[in-house]
Design a protein around this motif. Sequence first.
Motif, PDB file in Angstrom:
ATOM      1  N   ALA A 203      39.510  35.342  50.536  1.00  5.34           N
ATOM      2  CA  ALA A 203      38.864  36.116  49.462  1.00  5.34           C
ATOM      3  C   ALA A 203      37.403  35.711  49.265  1.00  5.34           C
ATOM      4  CB  ALA A 203      39.643  35.987  48.156  1.00  5.34           C
ATOM      5  N   MET A 204      36.694  35.517  50.384  1.00  3.73           N
ATOM      6  CA  MET A 204      35.280  35.140  50.321  1.00  3.73           C
ATOM      7  C   MET A 204      34.401  36.378  50.452  1.00  3.73           C
ATOM      8  SD  MET A 204      35.237  31.694  52.660  1.00  3.73           S
ATOM      9  CE  MET A 204      33.637  31.092  52.111  1.00  3.73           C
ATOM     10  N   SER A 205      33.203  36.284  49.911  1.00  6.10           N
ATOM     11  CA  SER A 205      32.211  37.342  50.078  1.00  6.10           C
ATOM     12  C   SER A 205      31.240  36.921  51.178  1.00  6.10           C
ATOM     13  CB  SER A 205      31.444  37.569  48.776  1.00  6.10           C
ATOM     14  OG  SER A 205      30.609  36.447  48.504  1.00  6.10           O
ATOM     15  N   LEU A 206      30.442  37.867  51.614  1.00  5.41           N
ATOM     16  CA  LEU A 206      29.424  37.567  52.618  1.00  5.41           C
ATOM     17  C   LEU A 206      28.465  36.491  52.106  1.00  5.41           C
ATOM     18  CD1 LEU A 206      28.309  38.298  55.398  1.00  5.41           C
ATOM     19  CD2 LEU A 206      27.024  40.133  54.314  1.00  5.41           C
ATOM     20  N   MET A 207      28.112  36.551  50.822  1.00  2.00           N
ATOM     21  CA  MET A 207      27.243  35.533  50.230  1.00  2.00           C
ATOM     22  C   MET A 207      27.865  34.146  50.339  1.00  2.00           C
ATOM     23  SD  MET A 207      26.632  33.984  46.563  1.00  2.00           S
ATOM     24  CE  MET A 207      28.270  34.331  46.225  1.00  2.00           C
ATOM     25  N   GLU A 208      29.168  34.042  50.098  1.00  2.00           N
ATOM     26  CA  GLU A 208      29.838  32.742  50.177  1.00  2.00           C
ATOM     27  C   GLU A 208      29.887  32.226  51.609  1.00  2.00           C
ATOM     28  OE1 GLU A 208      32.932  32.911  46.460  1.00  2.00           O
ATOM     29  OE2 GLU A 208      33.259  34.325  48.123  1.00  2.00           O
ATOM     30  N   ILE A 209      29.967  33.133  52.576  1.00  2.00           N
ATOM     31  CA  ILE A 209      29.926  32.733  53.983  1.00  2.00           C
ATOM     32  C   ILE A 209      28.555  32.146  54.312  1.00  2.00           C
ATOM     33  CG2 ILE A 209      29.972  33.598  56.366  1.00  2.00           C
ATOM     34  CD1 ILE A 209      32.753  33.405  55.084  1.00  2.00           C
TER      35      ILE A 209
ATOM     36  N   PRO B  51      32.355  48.456  51.684  1.00  2.00           N
ATOM     37  CA  PRO B  51      32.808  49.041  50.416  1.00  2.00           C
ATOM     38  C   PRO B  51      31.674  49.826  49.767  1.00  2.00           C
ATOM     39  CG  PRO B  51      32.525  46.664  50.205  1.00  2.00           C
ATOM     40  CD  PRO B  51      32.340  47.001  51.654  1.00  2.00           C
ATOM     41  N   GLU B  52      32.048  50.821  48.998  1.00  2.00           N
ATOM     42  CA  GLU B  52      31.059  51.630  48.294  1.00  2.00           C
ATOM     43  C   GLU B  52      30.273  50.768  47.310  1.00  2.00           C
ATOM     44  OE1 GLU B  52      31.164  55.475  45.319  1.00  2.00           O
ATOM     45  OE2 GLU B  52      32.695  55.290  46.872  1.00  2.00           O
ATOM     46  N   MET B  53      28.999  51.057  47.173  1.00  2.00           N
ATOM     47  CA  MET B  53      28.164  50.314  46.239  1.00  2.00           C
ATOM     48  C   MET B  53      28.533  50.695  44.807  1.00  2.00           C
ATOM     49  SD  MET B  53      23.993  50.039  46.046  1.00  2.00           S
ATOM     50  CE  MET B  53      23.839  49.834  47.806  1.00  2.00           C
ATOM     51  N   LEU B  54      28.815  49.693  43.983  1.00  2.00           N
ATOM     52  CA  LEU B  54      29.165  49.927  42.586  1.00  2.00           C
ATOM     53  C   LEU B  54      27.900  49.949  41.729  1.00  2.00           C
ATOM     54  CD1 LEU B  54      32.322  47.632  42.359  1.00  2.00           C
ATOM     55  CD2 LEU B  54      32.225  50.117  42.692  1.00  2.00           C
ATOM     56  N   PRO B  55      27.982  50.493  40.512  1.00  2.00           N
ATOM     57  CA  PRO B  55      26.787  50.627  39.659  1.00  2.00           C
ATOM     58  C   PRO B  55      26.038  49.313  39.412  1.00  2.00           C
ATOM     59  CG  PRO B  55      28.565  51.963  38.775  1.00  2.00           C
ATOM     60  CD  PRO B  55      29.153  51.160  39.911  1.00  2.00           C
ATOM     61  N   ASP B  56      26.743  48.192  39.236  1.00  2.00           N
ATOM     62  CA  ASP B  56      26.065  46.915  38.978  1.00  2.00           C
ATOM     63  C   ASP B  56      25.182  46.513  40.158  1.00  2.00           C
ATOM     64  OD1 ASP B  56      27.197  46.696  36.492  1.00  2.00           O
ATOM     65  OD2 ASP B  56      28.702  45.207  37.078  1.00  2.00           O
ATOM     66  N   GLU B  57      25.698  46.695  41.376  1.00  2.00           N
ATOM     67  CA  GLU B  57      24.926  46.356  42.567  1.00  2.00           C
ATOM     68  C   GLU B  57      23.711  47.285  42.694  1.00  2.00           C
ATOM     69  OE1 GLU B  57      25.431  45.861  47.413  1.00  2.00           O
ATOM     70  OE2 GLU B  57      27.113  46.639  46.241  1.00  2.00           O
ATOM     71  N   GLU B  58      23.930  48.560  42.487  1.00  2.00           N
ATOM     72  CA  GLU B  58      22.844  49.529  42.586  1.00  2.00           C
ATOM     73  C   GLU B  58      21.748  49.228  41.558  1.00  2.00           C
ATOM     74  OE1 GLU B  58      22.335  54.353  42.899  1.00  2.00           O
ATOM     75  OE2 GLU B  58      24.329  53.487  42.817  1.00  2.00           O
TER      76      GLU B  58
ATOM     77  N   GLY C 219      25.073  40.563  49.242  1.00  2.00           N
ATOM     78  CA  GLY C 219      26.143  39.892  49.979  1.00  2.00           C
ATOM     79  C   GLY C 219      27.326  39.511  49.111  1.00  2.00           C
ATOM     80  N   CYS C 220      27.072  39.273  47.832  1.00  2.00           N
ATOM     81  CA  CYS C 220      28.170  38.892  46.928  1.00  2.00           C
ATOM     82  C   CYS C 220      29.125  40.049  46.660  1.00  2.00           C
ATOM     83  CB  CYS C 220      27.624  38.347  45.617  1.00  2.00           C
ATOM     84  SG  CYS C 220      26.751  39.557  44.586  1.00  2.00           S
ATOM     85  N   GLN C 221      28.695  41.268  46.978  1.00  2.00           N
ATOM     86  CA  GLN C 221      29.517  42.444  46.715  1.00  2.00           C
ATOM     87  C   GLN C 221      30.213  42.966  47.980  1.00  2.00           C
ATOM     88  OE1 GLN C 221      29.886  43.580  43.356  1.00  2.00           O
ATOM     89  NE2 GLN C 221      28.994  41.517  43.266  1.00  2.00           N
ATOM     90  N   ILE C 222      30.130  42.193  49.059  1.00  2.00           N
ATOM     91  CA  ILE C 222      30.779  42.578  50.316  1.00  2.00           C
ATOM     92  C   ILE C 222      31.868  41.565  50.630  1.00  2.00           C
ATOM     93  CG2 ILE C 222      30.460  43.007  52.777  1.00  2.00           C
ATOM     94  CD1 ILE C 222      27.534  43.714  52.148  1.00  2.00           C
ATOM     95  N   PRO C 223      33.123  41.899  50.346  1.00  2.00           N
ATOM     96  CA  PRO C 223      34.212  40.973  50.662  1.00  2.00           C
ATOM     97  C   PRO C 223      34.437  40.906  52.172  1.00  2.00           C
ATOM     98  CG  PRO C 223      35.085  43.019  49.762  1.00  2.00           C
ATOM     99  CD  PRO C 223      33.589  43.117  49.695  1.00  2.00           C
ATOM    100  N   VAL C 224      34.774  39.719  52.663  1.00  2.00           N
ATOM    101  CA  VAL C 224      35.052  39.551  54.088  1.00  2.00           C
ATOM    102  C   VAL C 224      36.462  40.064  54.367  1.00  2.00           C
ATOM    103  CG1 VAL C 224      35.267  37.915  55.993  1.00  2.00           C
ATOM    104  CG2 VAL C 224      33.479  37.591  54.258  1.00  2.00           C
ATOM    105  N   THR C 225      36.523  41.149  55.119  1.00  2.00           N
ATOM    106  CA  THR C 225      37.793  41.766  55.503  1.00  2.00           C
ATOM    107  C   THR C 225      37.783  42.009  57.006  1.00  2.00           C
ATOM    108  OG1 THR C 225      36.945  44.015  55.212  1.00  2.00           O
ATOM    109  CG2 THR C 225      37.961  42.961  53.264  1.00  2.00           C
TER     110      THR C 225
END
Length: 110
Positions: free
Chosen positions: A25-31, A67-74, A90-96
Amino acid sequence: MSDVNITIIDREGVSHTIPAPTDMAMSLMEIVRAYELAPEGTIGICGGMAMCASCQCYVLSENVPLPEMLPDEEAMLDEAYNVKPNSRLGCQIPVTEELEGLIVELAPEA
């Protein structure tokens, strides 16, 4: 454990192809932080809450579904520096598993 290969171009222009776990459950930022691809204290300053844009990156892959960009990220990108049409936080892109082959470049430090 299942890993995907992600290529991250750091702020010095050096390319790093790294295995990223999909089961933690890491994000790209955490990587980026885990592999120390940016100096400590310069990425993920807000802790991954989409409130600082320090983890902004440019998505260079066109065929990797994100994933689709959410309002907070935009909203955060609307206020950030060095924003490009392919900017994401990067924090809004989960590693999948779908991120296999993703290529991103870290945006310059603001």
